[in-house]
Scaffold this motif. Structure first.
Motif, short mmCIF file in Angstrom:
data_model
loop_
_atom_site.label_atom_id
_atom_site.label_comp_id
_atom_site.label_asym_id
_atom_site.label_seq_id
_atom_site.Cartn_x
_atom_site.Cartn_y
_atom_site.Cartn_z
N GLY A 44 0.78 -1.22 0.00
CA GLY A 44 0.00 0.00 0.00
C GLY A 44 0.81 1.27 0.00
N ILE A 45 2.13 1.17 -0.14
CA ILE A 45 2.97 2.35 -0.26
C ILE A 45 2.61 3.08 -1.56
CG2 ILE A 45 5.34 3.10 -0.73
CD1 ILE A 45 4.85 2.59 2.19
N SER A 46 2.50 4.40 -1.50
CA SER A 46 2.04 5.17 -2.66
C SER A 46 3.16 5.76 -3.49
CB SER A 46 1.11 6.29 -2.20
OG SER A 46 1.77 7.15 -1.28
N GLU A 47 4.35 5.91 -2.91
CA GLU A 47 5.50 6.44 -3.65
C GLU A 47 6.77 6.09 -2.90
OE1 GLU A 47 5.97 10.71 -3.66
OE2 GLU A 47 4.63 10.91 -1.93
N ALA A 48 7.90 6.10 -3.61
CA ALA A 48 9.18 5.76 -2.97
C ALA A 48 10.26 6.72 -3.44
CB ALA A 48 9.57 4.32 -3.29
N VAL A 49 11.15 7.04 -2.51
CA VAL A 49 12.34 7.84 -2.80
C VAL A 49 13.54 6.93 -2.66
CG1 VAL A 49 13.75 9.80 -2.07
CG2 VAL A 49 11.26 9.95 -1.95
N LEU A 50 14.32 6.80 -3.73
CA LEU A 50 15.52 5.97 -3.71
C LEU A 50 16.71 6.84 -3.37
CD1 LEU A 50 14.91 3.82 -6.93
CD2 LEU A 50 13.99 3.51 -4.63
N ALA A 70 6.87 -1.82 -10.87
CA ALA A 70 6.22 -1.85 -9.55
C ALA A 70 4.90 -1.11 -9.54
CB ALA A 70 7.16 -1.25 -8.50
N GLY A 71 4.67 -0.26 -10.55
CA GLY A 71 3.48 0.58 -10.53
C GLY A 71 3.55 1.58 -9.40
N LEU A 72 4.76 2.11 -9.17
CA LEU A 72 5.02 2.97 -8.02
C LEU A 72 5.81 4.19 -8.48
CD1 LEU A 72 4.55 2.67 -4.90
CD2 LEU A 72 6.88 1.78 -4.78
N PRO A 73 5.33 5.41 -8.24
CA PRO A 73 6.12 6.59 -8.57
C PRO A 73 7.44 6.60 -7.80
CG PRO A 73 3.84 7.19 -8.11
CD PRO A 73 3.99 5.76 -7.69
N LEU A 74 8.53 6.82 -8.50
CA LEU A 74 9.86 6.81 -7.88
C LEU A 74 10.57 8.13 -8.09
CD1 LEU A 74 11.19 3.30 -9.03
CD2 LEU A 74 9.99 3.86 -6.90
N THR A 75 11.31 8.55 -7.08
CA THR A 75 12.19 9.71 -7.16
C THR A 75 13.57 9.28 -6.72
OG1 THR A 75 10.38 11.22 -6.63
CG2 THR A 75 12.61 12.07 -6.37
#
Length: 228
Positions: A44-50, A70-75
């Motif tokens: 259920g995480i909505s976005e991730a910062v790498l 992943a279907g996950l917005p990444l920065t």
């Protein structure tokens, strides 16, 4: 809920088997990090910062594909110099400030979706503790009767027990006034936090493995061959 994923490890012990950035070590044709990000999305995480430094260009090259998979917005936040696990988080929080409670995790560790979901529940600061048969390779935990973290203990204590699984939940304000500097999450940032705030320990009995050595990477590849 946002997750900050620490991808800065040098992967020294893995260089005998791969030249890839540690989080991008291939497992059955895909980067290990892709599997971690899918777990986060399922939780259920909505976005991730790498958060990266060493071979960050490899992460940048694969960023779009990782996000799509992943279907996950990444920065991607890149450190100009190595800042350690604690400094990487502080640097990322300066570049991408948290808007609410958030997760922090190591990019080279695999846990079940339920582990992340446990950490996303509730409020306040928390640490995920995994129960293992042999804890000498990991840092052990000192916990009081109320389930609050008292101290992070050094590696080398043998036998079964709870270890730091490298997944944390922090409130939006936890490190808002912390000076950005190179530091260790385990040796500096968390002990400093414990001196002023409570940190709950969330016990987790699911799958846990880090890929920091050729042996553990091989074990993951064999045990989780069909993980999707």
């Amino acid at each position: 809920m946002r997750a900050y994923v620490l991808c800065g490890g040098f992967g020294t012990r893995l260089r005998s088997v791969t030249d890839a950035q540690k989080a991008l070590v291939p497992v059955h044709g895909e980067p290990f990090l892709a599997r971690v990000l899918r777990q986060l999305a399922r939780a259920g995480i909505s976005e991730a910062v790498l958060c990266a430094h060493y071979r960050a260009e490899q992460v940048a090259e694969q960023l779009a594909g990782l996000a799509r998979d992943a279907g996950l917005p990444l920065t991607l936040v890149v450190e100009s110099s190595p800042m350690g696990t604690g400094g990487a988080l502080l640097n990322a929080l300066r570049e991408q400030p948290a808007q609410g409670r958030y997760l922090v995790l190591n990019a080279d560790t695999f846990v079940d979706v339920d582990g992340y979901r446990l950490m996303m529940q509730g409020a306040g600061n928390a640490l995920l503790a995994a129960r293992v048969d042999e804890r000498s390779r990991y840092g052990s935990l000192e916990i009081d009767a109320a389930g609050q973290l008292q101290a992070l203990l050094e590696k080398g204590r043998g036998g079964a027990g709870l270890i730091n699984a490298g997944v944390y939940a922090f409130t939006c304000d936890t490190f808002v006034s912390a000076a950005v500097r190179a530091c260790s999450m385990e040796q500096e940032l968390l002990p400093e936090l414990l001196a002023r705030e409570a940190v709950s320990v969330i016990e987790y009995s699911g799958r846990f493995i880090d890929i920091g050595t050729p042996e553990s990477l091989d074990r993951y590849a064999n045990d989780f061959r069909m993980e999707s």
